[in-house]
Design an enzyme around this catalytic site. Structure first.
Site, short mmCIF file in Angstrom:
data_model
loop_
_atom_site.label_atom_id
_atom_site.label_comp_id
_atom_site.label_asym_id
_atom_site.label_seq_id
_atom_site.Cartn_x
_atom_site.Cartn_y
_atom_site.Cartn_z
CG HIS A 112 8.14 -29.32 3.01
ND1 HIS A 112 8.77 -30.51 2.74
CD2 HIS A 112 8.66 -28.86 4.17
CE1 HIS A 112 9.64 -30.77 3.71
NE2 HIS A 112 9.60 -29.78 4.59
CE LYS A 156 -10.88 2.25 2.80
NZ LYS A 156 -10.33 3.12 3.87
CD GLU A 163 -3.18 0.66 2.12
OE1 GLU A 163 -4.31 0.33 1.73
OE2 GLU A 163 -2.89 0.77 3.34
#
Length: 436
Positions: free
Chosen positions: A296, A407, A275
């Site tokens: 792994h 938003k 951000e």
């Protein structure tokens, strides 16, 4: 060795591709010194964003503890999103409180119902966090939690604490209902607010060492002010080399802690880095992993894939340990002379060596231990690293225009106002494969 350290050896040009030469580091340090002047001037002026690096001096742990003193609880449920939740999760995990601190940082109805059904709501403190007090996801989840408490016969007003700005719906609700309320720090973006009430309230409710967290941050601040060079200050060393490697093609940064209690830290770092630095076509893409588990899975890519990654391995120098029981079973007996901690350290060093052998750049970060001072110092130094990287990149580190766009679009779709961003949803190009 008692301080946080950063080892850049495996990111040097002699060891890695891409890598940074010693000469390039010397030249870069001149730019670091100039950036340091900008950063410290911003700190002194309490400038927007730069004020984040002054939080250890501004945050009063005693005041936070006093504000939540009457909220006796076995569990804390944080209702927030992004910087309003990740810092608190990181602090709580480092203090050994992860099993008692829960987070609603999404609006997935299945997970929300599962969590509310699992929690003893009469012994749970609700910690609602939003700077603006208008974040749609946070407000929606808060309303859902309030209803669940009402249905369970629990008075939510007796079990709720709010951290928000000076104005907004949450501040109004706190005032009208007489809820304990703390303030988000002025001039500090949410992702930089972990060393404030935003990140410390859940641990304070649960009796964690928040004073130690702030003390660790203060040690990082003192080291920054006494430094000014990437050769003196670990945070600057990390930020400068991450910047230099990005310029040379390492556009992915993988955070790989070797302690389960630091797994939330990797999530916090991902938000901080993405951000803050992802602007103007720049910024490294963060990846999150956990040692030794992801040896792994993801390690194959980090070692054998493109040379476009910086891998950061993080571990504490001290930790509680557990012996591996002895056995005579062939192929297993060699483990009986070891401990789980020794095995984890061996996995750490083997991964580091494996990456270096493949010329993949990696950095080692070590903290004394995962506790209050340790996590406070780690959070602070990574924030300083991010601010420095932003100065070197020349981006607006403390802004987040892409987040705000999303938003506004979501709020418009929900009928929360007229926002032109919402119109872009209807303009989506479709080319569907499958279905009837």
């Amino acid at each position: 060795m008692t301080d946080l350290t950063v080892d850049l050896g495996n990111a040097l040009a002699a060891e890695a591709r891409p890598g940074v030469s010693e000469g390039a580091l010397d030249r870069l340090d001149d730019r670091v010194a100039r950036a340091h002047e900008t950063i410290t001037a911003g700190m002194a002026a309490d400038g927007f964003g730069y004020a984040s690096l002054g939080l250890p001096e501004r945050t009063d742990p005693g005041a936070i503890e006093a504000a939540v003193a009457d909220l006796d609880a076995d569990h804390v449920l944080t209702v927030g999103i992004g910087g309003s939740a990740l810092g608190a999760a990181t602090v709580s995990a480092a203090l050994g409180l992860a099993d008692r601190h829960h987070t609603l940082d999404n609006v997935d109805p299945v997970e929300t119902r599962r969590l509310l059904d699992a929690l003893p709501l009469d012994r749970t403190t609700v910690n609602v966090v939003s700077r603006s007090g208008t974040t749609a996801e946070t407000l929606a989840n808060f309303l859902v939690v309030r209803e669940a408490m009402d249905e369970a016969g629990v008075d939510w007003t007796e079990r709720t604490v709010v951290t928000t700005g000076a104005e907004g719906p949450l501040r109004t609700a706190a005032t009208e209902q007489g809820l304990p309320a703390l303030s988000v720090p002025e001039g500090v973006p949410g992702r930089f607010s972990a060393l404030s009430a935003v990140g410390l309230v859940p641990a304070a409710v649960l009796g964690g060492d928040i004073e130690g967290v702030v003390r660790g941050g203060a040690a990082g601040r003192e080291a920054l002010l006494a430094g000014g060079s990437l050769f003196d200050y670990p945070g600057y060393a990390y930020g400068a080399v991450a910047y230099a490697l990005e310029q040379r093609g390492a556009t992915v940064t993988a955070m790989l802690p070797y302690a389960e209690s630091l797994e939330p830290f990797a999530e916090w770092f991902a938000q901080l880095w993405a951000e803050s630095l992802g602007k103007d076509g720049l910024g490294q893409t963060p990846a999150r992993a956990l040692g030794a588990t992801d040896q792994h899975s993801q390690l194959q890519l980090y070692r054998g894939g493109r040379h476009d990654k910086l891998v950061t391995l993080v571990r504490p120098r001290e930790r509680a340990d557990m012996a591996v029981p002895a056995t005579d079973v062939e192929g297993m007996s060699y483990l009986g002379d070891a401990t789980l901690g020794e095995l984890l350290d061996a996995e750490f060093e083997a991964t580091e060596a494996s990456l270096a052998a493949a010329d993949q750049p990696n950095i080692r970060v070590e903290l004394p231990r995962v506790d209050g001072p340790g996590i406070g110092r780690l959070l602070y130094e990574m924030e300083a690293a991010c601010v420095l990287a932003g100065e070197l990149l020349g981006v607006e580190t403390f802004a987040q225009p892409a987040v705000e766009w999303g938003k506004r679009a979501a709020r418009g779709l929900l009928g929360g106002g007229e926002f032109p961003e919402a119109e872009a949803v209807a303009e989506k190009t479709t080319r569907v494969v499958g279905g009837e």
